[in-house]
Design an enzyme around this catalytic site. Structure first.
Site, PDB file in Angstrom:
ATOM      1  N   CYS A 112      -1.758 -18.384 -31.774  1.00  0.00           N
ATOM      2  CA  CYS A 112      -0.625 -18.499 -30.859  1.00  0.00           C
ATOM      3  C   CYS A 112      -1.092 -19.065 -29.517  1.00  0.00           C
ATOM      4  O   CYS A 112      -2.034 -18.551 -28.913  1.00  0.00           O
ATOM      5  CB  CYS A 112       0.032 -17.142 -30.641  1.00  0.00           C
ATOM      6  SG  CYS A 112       1.483 -17.199 -29.566  1.00  0.00           S
ATOM      7  N   ARG A 126       9.605 -22.192 -39.026  1.00  0.00           N
ATOM      8  CA  ARG A 126      10.933 -22.561 -38.535  1.00  0.00           C
ATOM      9  C   ARG A 126      11.900 -22.935 -39.656  1.00  0.00           C
ATOM     10  O   ARG A 126      13.095 -22.640 -39.567  1.00  0.00           O
ATOM     11  CB  ARG A 126      10.815 -23.701 -37.524  1.00  0.00           C
ATOM     12  CG  ARG A 126      10.396 -23.230 -36.138  1.00  0.00           C
ATOM     13  CD  ARG A 126      10.124 -24.393 -35.218  1.00  0.00           C
ATOM     14  NE  ARG A 126       8.914 -25.110 -35.599  1.00  0.00           N
ATOM     15  CZ  ARG A 126       8.570 -26.288 -35.128  1.00  0.00           C
ATOM     16  NH1 ARG A 126       9.375 -26.919 -34.273  1.00  0.00           N
ATOM     17  NH2 ARG A 126       7.444 -26.868 -35.492  1.00  0.00           N
TER      18      ARG A 126
END
Length: 331
Positions: free
Chosen positions: A95, A229
């Protein structure tokens, strides 16, 4: 855990893949592995554990993703996660957000493979469930040929059970977290080469995978595929996962059936004070190329946020949608 679960998983997404989202996705695929949002070791150790870690039994198999860099704290958090019943503990080393970098966890740890290895070793010593690592192919000016191998070999030597590799670099200096999801070019071949170099290590590929068909193509080279996503923004794609990836029956033939199966869970959550919108916000992309999909979204957006909104709002929204049909894999 059977490594078969590593064939397909839904990626953790901060502020999105909460327990309501995961229950919804579980009604779309019984076999895909679900992940929590990334939780810091401090939150797990000192926070409201039931609120942060609690999940519905239907979510299994489900993995807890942790963020941290202190081996002792990660070991403590991993043990707490196992006690809560999670099927896997995953350490995020990919991340790129500013908050993550400032806290010395996430993608910045790719510069410290030996520290990551010590973290993995500490967690492996205290839990029986698999411990995995999610990373990038490199950060900033690192050479991905060197950086990814260094991290992979260090954590595997420490006992890491699988590597999940987002096939992009993360630029911690110069790009925003949002830009880091799209601008660095994808290099799937780099992940394939890692798998060939470490044939006995489960390698899962992540990043830019847009469909189940694309996932199937990647499975010719790696052991698993993680959708992020695409799974969240277009959850209808998950309806075919169990058949196309695992060769088994699907839990529900249509999105309408899956939403109907969610009703009892939603009713229970509403009775405990959860607002309808906290659950139905995850349904925005439920329908694709179906008449009435826009009206469905609009009705939930306008009516689902109102105080006291109940199941009738969702049922009314579903009436706007055209006749059920099997989802297409076309984008």
């Amino acid at each position: 855990m059977n490594a078969l679960h590593w064939k397909f998983s839904c990626a953790p997404m901060m502020d999105w893949t909460d327990r309501h989202c995961r229950v919804f996705h579980r009604h779309l695929t019984r076999r895909g592995l679900l992940y929590t949002e990334m939780l810091t070791t401090g939150a797990v150790i000192h926070g409201d554990r039931e609120r942060l870690l609690g999940f519905d039994a239907v979510e299994h198999p489900v993995a807890l993703q942790l963020g941290g860099s202190d081996p002792r704290e990660l070991a403590a958090a991993a043990r707490i996660g196992e006690d809560f019943g999670y099927d896997e503990i995953n350490l995020n080393v990919g991340c790129p957000s500013d908050r993550v970098k400032d806290g010395r966890f996430g993608a910045c740890l790719m510069a410290e493979p030996e520290l990551v290895a010590r973290c993995v070793d500490a967690m492996k010593r205290v839990v029986a469930v698999p411990v995995t690592v999610k990373c990038r192919i490199g950060i900033d000016d690192q050479d991905p040929e060197v950086a990814l191998d260094a991290l992979a070999r260090a954590v595997v030597a420490a006992g890491c059970d699988a590597l999940i590799v987002h096939a992009r670099k993360a630029w911690l200096n110069g790009l925003s977290p949002k830009e880091n999801r799209d601008i660095p070019p994808l290099d799937y071949d780099r992940v394939y080469r890692l798998k060939r170099a470490m044939p006995d290590v489960p390698v899962i590929i992540n990043g830019g995978v847009r469909s189940v068909d694309e996932a199937k193509a990647h499975l010719a080279h790696v052991d698993g595929v993680m959708l992020g996503r695409a799974a969240y923004q277009e959850p209808w794609r998950l309806l075919t996962v169990d058949r196309e990836i695992f060769g088994g029956p699907v839990p529900h033939a249509t999105m309408q059936d899956a939403l109907e199966a969610m009703m009892s869970y939603i009713e229970e959550q509403l009775a405990h004070g959860t607002r309808l919108h906290a659950i139905t916000r995850h349904f925005v992309g439920a329908f694709h190329a179906v008449p009435g999909a826009r009206a469905f979204r609009r009705h939930l957006a306008e009516q689902g946020v109102k105080p006291g909104a109940g199941l009738d709002v969702l049922r009314e929204a579903i009436t706007f949608v055209g006749a059920p049909r099997a989802p297409a894999e076309a984008a």
